[in-house]
Design a protein around this motif. Structure first.
Motif, PDB file in Angstrom:
ATOM      1  N   LEU A  96      24.738  18.020   7.659  1.00  0.00           N
ATOM      2  CA  LEU A  96      23.982  16.888   8.199  1.00  0.00           C
ATOM      3  C   LEU A  96      22.466  17.075   8.125  1.00  0.00           C
ATOM      4  N   ALA A  97      22.042  18.246   7.636  1.00  0.00           N
ATOM      5  CA  ALA A  97      20.610  18.471   7.429  1.00  0.00           C
ATOM      6  C   ALA A  97      20.221  18.208   5.976  1.00  0.00           C
ATOM      7  N   ARG A  98      21.144  17.592   5.228  1.00  0.00           N
ATOM      8  CA  ARG A  98      20.825  17.276   3.825  1.00  0.00           C
ATOM      9  C   ARG A  98      21.464  15.943   3.419  1.00  0.00           C
ATOM     10  N   SER A  99      20.986  15.405   2.309  1.00  0.00           N
ATOM     11  CA  SER A  99      21.531  14.145   1.786  1.00  0.00           C
ATOM     12  C   SER A  99      22.999  14.313   1.439  1.00  0.00           C
ATOM     13  N   GLY A 100      23.757  13.259   1.653  1.00  0.00           N
ATOM     14  CA  GLY A 100      25.187  13.287   1.343  1.00  0.00           C
ATOM     15  C   GLY A 100      26.044  13.937   2.408  1.00  0.00           C
ATOM     16  N   GLY A 101      25.404  14.478   3.454  1.00  0.00           N
ATOM     17  CA  GLY A 101      26.141  15.203   4.482  1.00  0.00           C
ATOM     18  C   GLY A 101      27.085  14.331   5.292  1.00  0.00           C
ATOM     19  N   LYS A 102      26.668  13.091   5.544  1.00  0.00           N
ATOM     20  CA  LYS A 102      27.549  12.214   6.337  1.00  0.00           C
ATOM     21  C   LYS A 102      28.819  11.882   5.557  1.00  0.00           C
ATOM     22  N   ALA A 103      28.693  11.786   4.228  1.00  0.00           N
ATOM     23  CA  ALA A 103      29.884  11.560   3.403  1.00  0.00           C
ATOM     24  C   ALA A 103      30.830  12.750   3.511  1.00  0.00           C
ATOM     25  N   GLU A 104      30.273  13.962   3.505  1.00  0.00           N
ATOM     26  CA  GLU A 104      31.101  15.178   3.631  1.00  0.00           C
ATOM     27  C   GLU A 104      31.875  15.178   4.952  1.00  0.00           C
ATOM     28  N   VAL A 105      31.165  14.859   6.038  1.00  0.00           N
ATOM     29  CA  VAL A 105      31.816  14.867   7.362  1.00  0.00           C
ATOM     30  C   VAL A 105      32.877  13.768   7.437  1.00  0.00           C
ATOM     31  N   CYS A 106      32.553  12.579   6.932  1.00  0.00           N
ATOM     32  CA  CYS A 106      33.526  11.474   6.950  1.00  0.00           C
ATOM     33  C   CYS A 106      34.781  11.843   6.165  1.00  0.00           C
ATOM     34  N   LYS A 107      34.586  12.499   5.034  1.00  0.00           N
ATOM     35  CA  LYS A 107      35.719  12.907   4.193  1.00  0.00           C
ATOM     36  C   LYS A 107      36.645  13.843   4.973  1.00  0.00           C
ATOM     37  N   SER A 108      36.045  14.751   5.744  1.00  0.00           N
ATOM     38  CA  SER A 108      36.847  15.715   6.510  1.00  0.00           C
ATOM     39  C   SER A 108      37.599  15.038   7.663  1.00  0.00           C
ATOM     40  N   LEU A 109      37.104  13.892   8.123  1.00  0.00           N
ATOM     41  CA  LEU A 109      37.744  13.189   9.244  1.00  0.00           C
ATOM     42  C   LEU A 109      38.786  12.174   8.777  1.00  0.00           C
ATOM     43  N   LEU A 110      38.721  11.844   7.492  1.00  0.00           N
ATOM     44  CA  LEU A 110      39.557  10.773   6.955  1.00  0.00           C
ATOM     45  C   LEU A 110      40.856  11.360   6.424  1.00  0.00           C
ATOM     46  N   ASN A 111      41.961  11.091   7.116  1.00  0.00           N
ATOM     47  CA  ASN A 111      43.224  11.585   6.557  1.00  0.00           C
ATOM     48  C   ASN A 111      43.732  10.585   5.519  1.00  0.00           C
ATOM     49  N   SER A 112      44.710  10.998   4.743  1.00  0.00           N
ATOM     50  CA  SER A 112      45.118  10.209   3.569  1.00  0.00           C
ATOM     51  C   SER A 112      45.621   8.804   3.912  1.00  0.00           C
ATOM     52  N   GLN A 113      46.233   8.654   5.081  1.00  0.00           N
ATOM     53  CA  GLN A 113      46.771   7.330   5.443  1.00  0.00           C
ATOM     54  C   GLN A 113      45.732   6.444   6.132  1.00  0.00           C
ATOM     55  N   GLY A 114      44.728   7.069   6.738  1.00  0.00           N
ATOM     56  CA  GLY A 114      43.853   6.319   7.625  1.00  0.00           C
ATOM     57  C   GLY A 114      42.725   5.585   6.931  1.00  0.00           C
ATOM     58  N   SER A 115      41.972   4.862   7.745  1.00  0.00           N
ATOM     59  CA  SER A 115      40.774   4.183   7.248  1.00  0.00           C
ATOM     60  C   SER A 115      39.640   4.475   8.220  1.00  0.00           C
ATOM     61  N   LEU A 116      38.449   4.588   7.675  1.00  0.00           N
ATOM     62  CA  LEU A 116      37.298   5.008   8.472  1.00  0.00           C
ATOM     63  C   LEU A 116      36.143   4.039   8.292  1.00  0.00           C
ATOM     64  N   VAL A 117      35.436   3.777   9.381  1.00  0.00           N
ATOM     65  CA  VAL A 117      34.219   2.958   9.313  1.00  0.00           C
ATOM     66  C   VAL A 117      33.059   3.753   9.915  1.00  0.00           C
ATOM     67  N   MET A 118      31.901   3.652   9.270  1.00  0.00           N
ATOM     68  CA  MET A 118      30.678   4.309   9.750  1.00  0.00           C
ATOM     69  C   MET A 118      29.680   3.240  10.124  1.00  0.00           C
ATOM     70  N   ILE A 119      29.095   3.363  11.314  1.00  0.00           N
ATOM     71  CA  ILE A 119      28.098   2.397  11.794  1.00  0.00           C
ATOM     72  C   ILE A 119      26.760   3.102  11.940  1.00  0.00           C
ATOM     73  N   GLY A 120      25.726   2.571  11.302  1.00  0.00           N
ATOM     74  CA  GLY A 120      24.419   3.221  11.405  1.00  0.00           C
ATOM     75  C   GLY A 120      23.281   2.371  10.866  1.00  0.00           C
ATOM     76  N   ASP A 121      22.074   2.895  11.011  1.00  0.00           N
ATOM     77  CA  ASP A 121      20.874   2.114  10.686  1.00  0.00           C
ATOM     78  C   ASP A 121      20.121   2.600   9.457  1.00  0.00           C
ATOM     79  N   GLY A 122      20.552   3.721   8.846  1.00  0.00           N
ATOM     80  CA  GLY A 122      19.733   4.333   7.799  1.00  0.00           C
ATOM     81  C   GLY A 122      20.454   4.565   6.491  1.00  0.00           C
ATOM     82  N   LYS A 123      19.679   4.939   5.490  1.00  0.00           N
ATOM     83  CA  LYS A 123      20.211   5.212   4.155  1.00  0.00           C
ATOM     84  C   LYS A 123      21.247   6.332   4.207  1.00  0.00           C
ATOM     85  N   THR A 124      21.042   7.331   5.078  1.00  0.00           N
ATOM     86  CA  THR A 124      21.995   8.442   5.160  1.00  0.00           C
ATOM     87  C   THR A 124      23.375   7.956   5.631  1.00  0.00           C
ATOM     88  N   ASP A 125      23.405   6.880   6.427  1.00  0.00           N
ATOM     89  CA  ASP A 125      24.691   6.334   6.882  1.00  0.00           C
ATOM     90  C   ASP A 125      25.428   5.632   5.743  1.00  0.00           C
TER      91      ASP A 125
END
Length: 213
Positions: A141-170
């Motif tokens: 999370l201290a670098r670009s693309g980090g939020k995608a990495e964390v989301c990937k780790s939280l997203l299991n194969s069956q599920g769906s994930l939504v991210m809510i935020g105000d910035g380019k990093t989101d």
């Protein structure tokens, strides 16, 4: 569309402040910091280009982090508690994913009924006297693309994930297959309007519930 995993940015999404900028203002470096933060949030410079620079200039000690933790709660965005209560009641998996300082965000998370495990942010380290030592340089999370990495780790194969935020990093969460809701209720950014799947500029976070449920 209904989502199983719902992730929120913290600064300018759950709270009306940018934590690092507030720490800078406190020691007289406000203008310089807010320019750096905006450049990263607008996607003009990569996050890692400014992350270390900001913290090495501010050097936040343990006391200032406690002060910031209180400010996050004091400046909570309208409707946040209602949104978290509504989603928790429906059994949704909720997370905060932030490039902010984890120790300052945890009390806000606790206020919203989240455990420490539901907070992904950047740890900082103190010396024994409480002065600033360093931050977790391995945090995605201290670098670009980090939020995608964390989301990937939280997203299991069956599920769906939504991210809510105000910035380019989101917006980078899309790289992990997430749906992204841009929240412009605190800061309205053109890059987020353009890249988000859905967008709300309403001042209350309740406005995003229609897109989540």
């Amino acid at each position: 569309m209904s989502f199983d995993v719902i992730c929120f940015d913290c600064d300018s999404t759950l709270s009306k402040i940018e934590g690092i900028d507030e720490l800078a203002v406190r020691i007289g470096l406000g203008d310089e910091m807010s320019e750096l933060t905006n450049a990263a949030m607008n996607g003009e410079v990569p996050l890692e280009a400014i992350y270390e620079r900001r913290l090495s200039l501010i050097r936040p000690d343990r006391d200032s982090i406690g002060w910031l933790a209180d400010l996050y709660i004091e400046q909570i965005v309208d409707g946040v508690k209602e949104v978290f209560d509504t989603l928790a009641a429906q059994g949704k998996e909720l997370y905060i994913i932030s490039g902010g300082i984890r120790q300052a965000i945890l009390p806000l998370a606790n206020y919203l009924g989240l455990s420490e495990a539901q907070v992904h942010a950047v740890d900082i380290y103190f010396n024994e006297d409480g002065s600033y030592r360093d931050y977790d340089r391995n945090s995605p999370l201290a670098r670009s693309g980090g939020k995608a990495e964390v989301c990937k780790s939280l997203l299991n194969s069956q599920g769906s994930l939504v991210m809510i935020g105000d910035g380019k990093t989101d917006m980078e969460a899309k790289q992990a297959g997430a749906v992204v809701i841009g929240f412009g209720g605190v800061v309205d950014r053109q890059v987020v309007r353009e890249q988000a799947d859905f967008y709300s500029a309403e001042p209350s976070l309740v406005s995003v519930l229609a897109h989540i449920l």
